[in-house]
Design a protein around this motif. Structure first.
Motif, PDB file in Angstrom:
ATOM      1  N   THR A   1      -8.573   1.096  -0.550  1.00 44.19           N
ATOM      2  CA  THR A   1      -7.465   1.902  -0.025  1.00 44.19           C
ATOM      3  C   THR A   1      -6.689   1.193   1.075  1.00 44.19           C
ATOM      4  O   THR A   1      -5.538   1.535   1.335  1.00 44.19           O
ATOM      5  N   TRP A   2      -7.293   0.214   1.744  1.00 41.18           N
ATOM      6  CA  TRP A   2      -6.562  -0.559   2.752  1.00 41.18           C
ATOM      7  C   TRP A   2      -6.693  -2.068   2.529  1.00 41.18           C
ATOM      8  O   TRP A   2      -6.377  -2.869   3.398  1.00 41.18           O
TER       9      TRP A   2
ATOM     10  N   HIS B   1     -11.948  -2.244   1.952  1.00 44.18           N
ATOM     11  CA  HIS B   1     -11.939  -1.088   1.053  1.00 44.18           C
ATOM     12  C   HIS B   1     -10.649  -1.084   0.239  1.00 44.18           C
ATOM     13  O   HIS B   1      -9.582  -1.434   0.756  1.00 44.18           O
TER      14      HIS B   1
ATOM     15  N   ARG C   1      -6.362   2.175  -6.894  1.00 45.73           N
ATOM     16  CA  ARG C   1      -6.806   3.565  -6.723  1.00 45.73           C
ATOM     17  C   ARG C   1      -8.002   3.862  -7.624  1.00 45.73           C
ATOM     18  O   ARG C   1      -8.932   4.575  -7.222  1.00 45.73           O
TER      19      ARG C   1
ATOM     20  N   GLY D   1     -12.547   4.179   3.478  1.00 43.95           N
ATOM     21  CA  GLY D   1     -11.122   4.410   3.382  1.00 43.95           C
ATOM     22  C   GLY D   1     -10.625   5.268   4.519  1.00 43.95           C
ATOM     23  O   GLY D   1     -11.378   5.801   5.324  1.00 43.95           O
ATOM     24  N   GLY D   2      -9.307   5.413   4.602  1.00 37.61           N
ATOM     25  CA  GLY D   2      -8.708   6.311   5.563  1.00 37.61           C
ATOM     26  C   GLY D   2      -8.366   5.704   6.900  1.00 37.61           C
ATOM     27  O   GLY D   2      -8.049   6.438   7.840  1.00 37.61           O
TER      28      GLY D   2
ATOM     29  N   ALA E   1     -11.036   2.347  -6.056  1.00 38.84           N
ATOM     30  CA  ALA E   1     -11.434   3.043  -4.829  1.00 38.84           C
ATOM     31  C   ALA E   1     -12.397   4.196  -5.110  1.00 38.84           C
ATOM     32  O   ALA E   1     -13.228   4.535  -4.264  1.00 38.84           O
ATOM     33  N   ARG E   2     -12.300   4.786  -6.293  1.00 41.18           N
ATOM     34  CA  ARG E   2     -13.152   5.941  -6.600  1.00 41.18           C
ATOM     35  C   ARG E   2     -14.616   5.539  -6.782  1.00 41.18           C
ATOM     36  O   ARG E   2     -15.501   6.388  -6.685  1.00 41.18           O
TER      37      ARG E   2
ATOM     38  N   ASP F   1      -6.173  -6.479  -7.579  1.00 39.83           N
ATOM     39  CA  ASP F   1      -6.163  -5.143  -8.187  1.00 39.83           C
ATOM     40  C   ASP F   1      -6.664  -5.191  -9.627  1.00 39.83           C
ATOM     41  O   ASP F   1      -7.472  -4.354 -10.055  1.00 39.83           O
TER      42      ASP F   1
ATOM     43  N   ASP G   1       0.818  -1.208   0.000  1.00 39.83           N
ATOM     44  CA  ASP G   1       0.000   0.000   0.000  1.00 39.83           C
ATOM     45  C   ASP G   1       0.855   1.262   0.000  1.00 39.83           C
ATOM     46  O   ASP G   1       0.491   2.277  -0.588  1.00 39.83           O
TER      47      ASP G   1
ATOM     48  N   ARG H   1      -0.808  -0.801  -8.475  1.00 34.50           N
ATOM     49  CA  ARG H   1      -1.438   0.022  -7.442  1.00 34.50           C
ATOM     50  C   ARG H   1      -2.411   1.020  -8.042  1.00 34.50           C
ATOM     51  O   ARG H   1      -3.410   1.390  -7.413  1.00 34.50           O
TER      52      ARG H   1
END
Length: 435
Positions: free
Chosen positions: A355-356, A353, A204, A219-220, A207-208, A135, A80, A200
């Protein structure tokens, strides 16, 4: 290529077929590195280094499992943070000296050192190929993707285990069986460094547009939050972690105990090699079907049933005697493992998610591969006190309990489950305040 002319990122197996196929080939080499040990190293322990206590003989699996589990966690977070490809290449660099250590080892300590490196290498390479395939394919074909990935790895493991058994029967336990490992490591490093591309950007991109599997899974999150969520608080993720741990506890039993158990009943090295390869062969090939099947039927009940099938198979091997009976048990064990292995990874991909997600995959694999260490300790202690058969029965009981836990705790995670159960997932409160 300039940003203006760069092709847009696309998700899906067809859109990324060339890279996906390359990663399947790379993971076959990863599995082959593990397969070079399956038949030969347990026999080295008893016949070359004269380790007759089972606990002592299983120290190489303990070292492998503990290091691989920890490295899986690092591989996920590093992927990540720094990207997938650098982690993959680093894993292959660590793999280069492993077969040489196995060839030249003058003492059992060298074998343990080789397995420390093997655990680190497998943690980095196998975790990263899993993450990269997730991915590339996007949310709809994860089960198929994991089936292809694990089929390649464990199919190569099986072929190599059988091959090293035949090689050892004709040319001795060392050095000839480990020449395969030298070739695998060199080829894996070359393909990964020269041809594999970073993925990667695909994560991303996903994730959108990602829709969380349950409320609160956004996320986050920090690494510690992802660890707590994956390991304990989120029902599907935590159920997958415990099932993965018990599944690899079974594999540690098959790796370390079964060859010695079969040898005590007078089987030849070549026949032990067949049995050592038969179980992962069915496991590997079966995942071609079970991964895709989980995309159609859902994840939960395939996992629960697979754990119970494994428990029955292990009990059969403990109760039965003779090559044919043990071969039947190995076939059944491989079938149950095939039902579980890619499906557990697909659950992580469904719920986490993007992002993680790589971190969550690493945490799941940390728990899963801790099963090697737990299995080495448990089986070794029980075998030394009560005998090899008692150790096998104990693992069978634990496996049955794990299947029941999945049935009671896990919910269906796949959004296309035909009964609509995935759309009735429990809503969990947002556990963390996101910054």
């Amino acid at each position: 290529m300039s940003p203006a002319t760069r092709q847009p990122v696309q998700l899906g197996l067809r859109a990324n077929l060339a890279q996906f196929t390359l990663l399947v080939a790379v993971n076959a080499l990863v599995g082959g590195m593990l397969g070079q040990e399956r038949t030969v190293v347990p026999l080295l322990a008893t016949r070359v280094f004269h380790l007759h206590a089972v606990t002592a003989a299983l120290t190489f699996i303990l070292a492998f499992g503990a290091v691989k589990a920890a490295t899986n966690f690092f591989a996920g977070t590093a992927s990540d943070r720094f990207g997938r490809k650098p982690v993959l290449v680093a894993g292959w660099l660590i793999a280069l000296p492993i077969p040489l250590l196995l060839i030249w080892a003058p003492s059992w300590g060298w074998i343990i050192a080789a397995n420390v490196l093997l655990g680190a290498s497998q943690g980095l390479t196998w975790s990263t190929t899993v993450i990269m395939k997730i991915d590339l394919v996007g949310p709809q074909r994860r089960g198929l993707a994991m089936g292809l990935n694990e089929a390649a790895g464990y199919g190569a493991l099986a072929v190599t285990a059988m091959a090293t058994g035949f090689i050892a029967a004709h040319w001795g336990l060392r050095p000839a069986p480990f020449f395969l490992g030298v070739a695998y490591a060199a080829l894996g490093l070359g393909l990964s460094a020269l041809l594999v591309r970073e993925t990667r950007g695909h994560a991303r991109h996903e994730a959108r547009t990602h829709t969380p599997a349950s409320s609160g899974l956004h996320g986050g999150l920090t690494t510690s939050q992802v660890f707590t969520l994956t390991s304990f608080k989120e029902r599907a993720l935590s159920a997958a972690c415990q099932a993965g741990l018990v599944n690899n506890l079974n594999d540690g039993l098959a790796w370390g105990i079964f060859p010695v158990y079969f040898a005590r009943y007078g089987l030849s090295v070549s026949r032990i090699g067949i049995l050592a390869g038969l179980y992962p062969a069915v496991w590997g090939l079966g995942q071609l079907a079970t991964g895709a099947l989980s995309d159609r039927l859902g994840r939960k009940w395939l996992i629960a049933a697979g754990m119970l099938v494994q428990a029955a198979a292990i009990g059969w091997i403990a109760a039965a005697h003779g090559f044919a009976a043990w071969a039947a048990g190995a076939l059944l064990l491989g079938t149950g493992t095939a039902m579980v292995y890619p499906t557990l990874l697909a659950v992580i991909g469904d719920v986490a998610h993007p992002t993680w997600r790589a971190s969550s995959v690493g945490i799941y694999r940390l728990w899963r591969d801790s099963g090697f260490a737990v299995g080495a300790i448990l089986a070794g202690i029980v075998a030394d006190r009560l005998g090899l058969a008692a150790a096998i029965w104990a693992v069978a009981a634990l496996t049955a309990i794990s299947g029941i836990v999945v049935a009671l705790r896990m919910y269906e995670t796949h959004p296309r489950a035909p009964d609509g159960s995935a759309r009735r997932r429990p809503s969990i409160r947002c556990i963390y305040r996101l910054s």
